[in-house]
Design an enzyme around this catalytic site. Structure first.
Site, mmCIF file in Angstrom:
data_model
loop_
_atom_site.group_PDB
_atom_site.id
_atom_site.type_symbol
_atom_site.label_atom_id
_atom_site.label_comp_id
_atom_site.label_asym_id
_atom_site.label_seq_id
_atom_site.Cartn_x
_atom_site.Cartn_y
_atom_site.Cartn_z
ATOM 1 N N LYS A 47 0.852 -1.207 0.000
ATOM 2 C CA LYS A 47 0.000 0.000 0.000
ATOM 3 C C LYS A 47 0.878 1.244 0.000
ATOM 4 O O LYS A 47 1.668 1.468 0.913
ATOM 5 C CB LYS A 47 -0.947 0.029 1.203
ATOM 6 C CG LYS A 47 -1.898 1.237 1.143
ATOM 7 C CD LYS A 47 -2.970 1.179 2.206
ATOM 8 C CE LYS A 47 -2.586 1.829 3.495
ATOM 9 N NZ LYS A 47 -2.598 3.318 3.490
ATOM 10 N N ASP A 74 -3.187 4.287 -2.281
ATOM 11 C CA ASP A 74 -4.133 4.882 -1.318
ATOM 12 C C ASP A 74 -4.032 6.407 -1.384
ATOM 13 O O ASP A 74 -3.503 7.049 -0.480
ATOM 14 C CB ASP A 74 -3.786 4.361 0.089
ATOM 15 C CG ASP A 74 -4.814 4.776 1.125
ATOM 16 O OD1 ASP A 74 -5.911 5.232 0.740
ATOM 17 O OD2 ASP A 74 -4.518 4.637 2.328
ATOM 18 N N LYS A 76 -6.715 8.414 -1.833
ATOM 19 C CA LYS A 76 -7.963 9.000 -1.307
ATOM 20 C C LYS A 76 -8.416 10.185 -2.163
ATOM 21 O O LYS A 76 -8.563 11.308 -1.673
ATOM 22 C CB LYS A 76 -7.785 9.404 0.155
ATOM 23 C CG LYS A 76 -7.484 8.218 1.081
ATOM 24 C CD LYS A 76 -7.479 8.617 2.539
ATOM 25 C CE LYS A 76 -7.369 7.439 3.486
ATOM 26 N NZ LYS A 76 -6.064 6.760 3.490
ATOM 27 N N ASP A 79 -12.202 15.180 -5.609
ATOM 28 C CA ASP A 79 -12.131 16.426 -6.375
ATOM 29 C C ASP A 79 -13.336 16.426 -7.306
ATOM 30 O O ASP A 79 -14.223 15.570 -7.183
ATOM 31 C CB ASP A 79 -10.790 16.468 -7.152
ATOM 32 C CG ASP A 79 -10.315 17.892 -7.412
ATOM 33 O OD1 ASP A 79 -11.149 18.727 -7.843
ATOM 34 O OD2 ASP A 79 -9.126 18.174 -7.203
ATOM 35 N N THR A 138 -11.346 7.213 10.174
ATOM 36 C CA THR A 138 -11.422 6.833 11.587
ATOM 37 C C THR A 138 -11.236 8.053 12.495
ATOM 38 O O THR A 138 -11.622 8.027 13.646
ATOM 39 C CB THR A 138 -10.352 5.784 11.948
ATOM 40 O OG1 THR A 138 -9.088 6.262 11.503
ATOM 41 C CG2 THR A 138 -10.640 4.444 11.322
ATOM 42 N N ARG A 218 1.999 -0.019 11.139
ATOM 43 C CA ARG A 218 2.921 0.164 12.262
ATOM 44 C C ARG A 218 3.126 -1.067 13.137
ATOM 45 O O ARG A 218 4.180 -1.194 13.764
ATOM 46 C CB ARG A 218 2.462 1.363 13.097
ATOM 47 C CG ARG A 218 2.699 2.676 12.386
ATOM 48 C CD ARG A 218 1.924 3.815 12.998
ATOM 49 N NE ARG A 218 0.489 3.662 12.791
ATOM 50 C CZ ARG A 218 -0.420 4.535 13.179
ATOM 51 N NH1 ARG A 218 -0.043 5.630 13.827
ATOM 52 N NH2 ARG A 218 -1.703 4.330 12.949
HETATM 53 O O1 C5P Z 1 -2.175 1.781 12.128
HETATM 54 P P1 C5P Z 1 -1.451 1.265 10.905
HETATM 55 O O2 C5P Z 1 -0.052 1.780 10.795
HETATM 56 O O3 C5P Z 1 -1.562 -0.232 10.725
HETATM 57 O O4 C5P Z 1 -2.248 1.936 9.708
HETATM 58 C C1 C5P Z 1 -2.297 1.373 8.437
HETATM 59 C C2 C5P Z 1 -3.175 2.229 7.563
HETATM 60 O O5 C5P Z 1 -4.446 2.403 8.181
HETATM 61 C C3 C5P Z 1 -2.655 3.642 7.307
HETATM 62 O O6 C5P Z 1 -1.820 3.659 6.160
HETATM 63 C C4 C5P Z 1 -3.926 4.425 7.077
HETATM 64 O O7 C5P Z 1 -4.309 4.357 5.727
HETATM 65 C C5 C5P Z 1 -4.969 3.670 7.888
HETATM 66 N N1 C5P Z 1 -5.318 4.328 9.166
HETATM 67 C C6 C5P Z 1 -6.644 4.455 9.520
HETATM 68 N N2 C5P Z 1 -6.983 5.058 10.699
HETATM 69 C C7 C5P Z 1 -6.034 5.509 11.547
HETATM 70 C C8 C5P Z 1 -4.686 5.358 11.221
HETATM 71 C C9 C5P Z 1 -4.345 4.755 10.012
HETATM 72 O O8 C5P Z 1 -7.527 4.018 8.783
HETATM 73 N N3 C5P Z 1 -6.415 6.087 12.684
#
Ligand code: C5P
Length: 238
Positions: A47, A74, A76, A79, A138, A218
């Site tokens: 991704k 990704d 997003k 427009d 989120t 992460r």
């Molecule tokens: O938390 P993690 O590092 O696994 O996040 C992976 C992906 O989830 C991010 O690249 C982002 O697109 C999405 N994300 C999300 N909500 C969050 C943080 C990250 O949907 N609060």
């Protein structure tokens, strides 16, 4: 020459690997390639989000495809329909397998994006890719409960093949639109550091609830040893 990870017998079976998307949220292509290749026994999809795309652009897509990954772009998109159509067309031509767009942009925008994405891939002689609608961020604490089902309906009407939703919305999404690909971020082992993810679920919980593509960042990328972290995260499904 293959990396140590690529010749290892550890890792997930191909059908499970195809469901795992590695979120390469870094600002350097060399680091992204190193991470992706190290984790290739567990992830079949790379991704590329705004951070890496802003830093490295289309080269990032080519580098991941050359390393054997399907690419989840990704970006997003949000427009006017004409602009989204043209940008999505480029993403299709680059060889992305998945592309995100905000459902908040409305049906006309989503439809233009889907058409542009498919056309770009078709003109490049590639198989039809999947346009994925973001239902709600989120971080949007004010989003009302009905927003996810409403945006799912919108996405399906516009021809999107997939949606992004959190683990807690999976059951509803599956019931409402069984054939729509369900992409789920916020994956963590039980009890692990959740960072800014409000509703984390484990890989096995996500798969059992009907996730088709798990987005994982992460939990593995920040670990001292990402390969060990991936192995541990996938213990109960591998
Ligand atoms: O938390 P993690 O590092 O696994 O996040 C992976 C992906 O989830 C991010 O690249 C982002 O697109 C999405 N994300 C999300 N909500 C969050 C943080 C990250 O949907 N609060």
């Amino acid at each position: 020459m293959p990396t140590k990870a690529e010749t290892s017998t550890e890792g997930l079976a191909p059908e499970l690997k195809a469901k795992m998307a590695l979120a390469l949220d870094v600002d350097d292509l060399v680091e992204a390639v190193r991470l992706a290749r190290q984790l290739s026994p567990w992830f079949g999809v790379a991704k590329i989000g705004l951070e890496l795309y802003t830093a490295a652009g289309p080269d990032a897509v080519g580098a991941m495809i050359d390393s054997g990954f399907d690419v989840f772009l990704d970006l997003k998109l949000h427009d006017i329909p004409t602009t989204v159509r043209k940008a999505a067309n480029v993403c299709g031509a680059l060889g992305a397998s998945y592309l995100t767009m905000h459902a908040h942009g409305g049906t006309d925008m989503l439809r233009a994006g889907v058409e542009g994405f498919h056309e770009g891939a078709r003109n490049a002689g590639l198989t039809e890719p999947t346009a994925v609608a973001i239902t709600v961020l989120t971080s949007d604490d004010d989003a009302p409960d009905h927003i996810v089902p409403n945006r799912l309906r919108l996405a399906v009407e516009a021809g999107c093949g997939g949606i992004v939703c959190s683990g807690i919305n999976l059951k509803d999404a599956r019931e409402m639109s069984p054939r729509t690909l369900r992409v789920v971020p916020g994956i963590r082992a039980d009890g692990a550091e959740r960072h800014d993810q409000p509703n984390p679920v484990s890989p096995s919980q996500a798969l059992e609830a009907g996730a088709d593509l798990l987005v994982i960042g992460r939990a593995v990328t920040l670990a001292d040893d990402p390969a060990v972290a991936a192995k541990e995260l996938f213990t109960d499904i591998g």
